[in-house]
Write an enzyme that holds these catalytic residues in place. Sequence first.
Site, mmCIF file in Angstrom:
data_model
loop_
_atom_site.group_PDB
_atom_site.id
_atom_site.type_symbol
_atom_site.label_atom_id
_atom_site.label_comp_id
_atom_site.label_asym_id
_atom_site.label_seq_id
_atom_site.Cartn_x
_atom_site.Cartn_y
_atom_site.Cartn_z
ATOM 1 N N ASN A 1 0.586 -1.572 -0.248
ATOM 2 C CA ASN A 1 0.149 -0.097 0.076
ATOM 3 C C ASN A 1 0.916 1.314 0.291
ATOM 4 O OD1 ASN A 1 -1.586 -2.099 1.961
ATOM 5 N ND2 ASN A 1 -2.343 -1.365 0.898
ATOM 6 N N ILE B 1 1.103 6.872 0.395
ATOM 7 C CA ILE B 1 0.291 5.798 1.126
ATOM 8 C C ILE B 1 -0.943 5.648 0.727
ATOM 9 C CG2 ILE B 1 -0.342 5.180 3.135
ATOM 10 C CD1 ILE B 1 2.412 7.028 3.583
ATOM 11 N N CYS B 2 -1.337 4.474 0.686
ATOM 12 C CA CYS B 2 -2.692 4.317 -0.160
ATOM 13 C C CYS B 2 -3.742 3.489 1.532
ATOM 14 C CB CYS B 2 -3.054 2.886 -0.892
ATOM 15 S SG CYS B 2 -4.788 2.931 -1.321
ATOM 16 N N LEU B 3 -4.013 4.866 2.092
ATOM 17 C CA LEU B 3 -4.510 4.608 2.985
ATOM 18 C C LEU B 3 -6.455 5.622 3.711
ATOM 19 C CD1 LEU B 3 -4.533 2.805 6.466
ATOM 20 C CD2 LEU B 3 -3.347 5.170 6.651
#
Lengths: 331, 157
Positions: B81, B89-91
Amino acid sequence: MLLLGESAGMVSDSVANASPLPSVPISKDFAKKKRANRSAKLKQCKLDARREQWLSQVKKKGGKEVWEGCHGQRNESYCSMGNANVTRVADAEHYGSFNQESDSGFRSNSPVRFNSAAGKHESGSNYGGSSTSCSSSAGYCSGSITEEEDGNDDCLDDWEAVADALAANENHETPPFDPPPEEKSIGRSQSCGVIPNDSERSTSESLRTGSKFALVNSRAWRPDDAFRPQSLPNLSKQHRFPNSNRCHGDGGVPWFCPGVLPAPTSCPICYEELDLTDSSFLPCFCGFRLCLFCHKRILEEDSRCPGCRRPYKQDPVKAEGSLQGGLGTTC
Amino acid sequence: MQTSRARLFKEYKEVQREKGADPDIQLVCDDSNIFKWTALIKGPSETPFEGGVFQLAFAIPEQYPLQPPQVRFLTKIFHPNVHFKTGEICLDILKNAWSPAWTLQSVCRAIIALMAHPEPDSPLNCDSGNLLRSGDVRGYQSMARMYTRLAAMPKKG
């Protein structure tokens, strides 16, 4: 929508009729002479009077039932009543005296009577169809309309005299109010009408009486009327608005707290201290508290509660409703 | 603007007051710009990132805290991620699930949790995600550990 449109129509009617009404003389002969060319207006006036009577009954009976009824039903019927409320004249206890007095003063007046009867039935059915309140109250009201038909159809002068008499009975309690603020406060009373606590109820009671006096003022007295009490103020907006504002504010804030979270001392969003108003402000039933400034900013942005990410309810009434639902599921 | 600045100052004070309360996170504000922060986070134990220290860069919008801060890894990391080149950041909490109640400190904690629990179904690093999705946990862990040693650990000797 239909109700709203009708109530708007009624308001304009009352405004339009305000000018011919004061010119109605007390003497009956003069009124008879004038009747031919003013029959249309008279008919309208009587329609208004009929509506008011009818609505006052709806208010009285339907309102009492509905306070104890289920939430949604109460909400709807109250709203419809609030809309119709604009030109209501008297409560049910005054209604009796209204009938008697108007009976005593009646004269025969057949052409207008037919017209008004037909129009009245039409308006009555309109209300029954458009108002979303329970059908029992609608049935009751149509019944009451046919009852009063025999005595009450006859003429405008009687109505006016009765209104004067009513006002003379009641004006020592409360000063009358102007129609425009009354409309606004009625709109507010709809929004807060769903809260069944005592303060709200008393507020709406005062709103009802207020609307009654508003009608009395706008129609029964001419400015030069000898019976008009000297103490009556012409404008009472200041008198009305604090009440309705308070009502509205109470409606927006659910004061009873589910008790999920302890009240923080500072706003978790801006970290500023929470004052007394903020700390008693609970905008979401998840219990997440924040200051009013941050709440407003969030409402302008994505309008979701920071605590649970569920969207804030903008409308106080809806928020109240979902609050009840949330309580039912979570507690 | 004013609100975000006030809030960041408060957060700064909070960080100073609770220094060392969370030994895995070290938040440092830029000397001249309150809207630029860096954070040093320790790789969580029992993960391939254990022993590494990762540097995060925070760029805070003026609408903060109503808008989430933009966070990216400055340290190379092999994680499904995290974009391998840009450090993006994939959050979800940094995007649509952001809540103004979050702080920079809590964002750091969330990133540590993401390191321990990668989400291979929404990968920014497809190689890493594919390794996990194909069930090659050992391959993923060895790659991640290698990059942790290469980039996130102080050079020995």
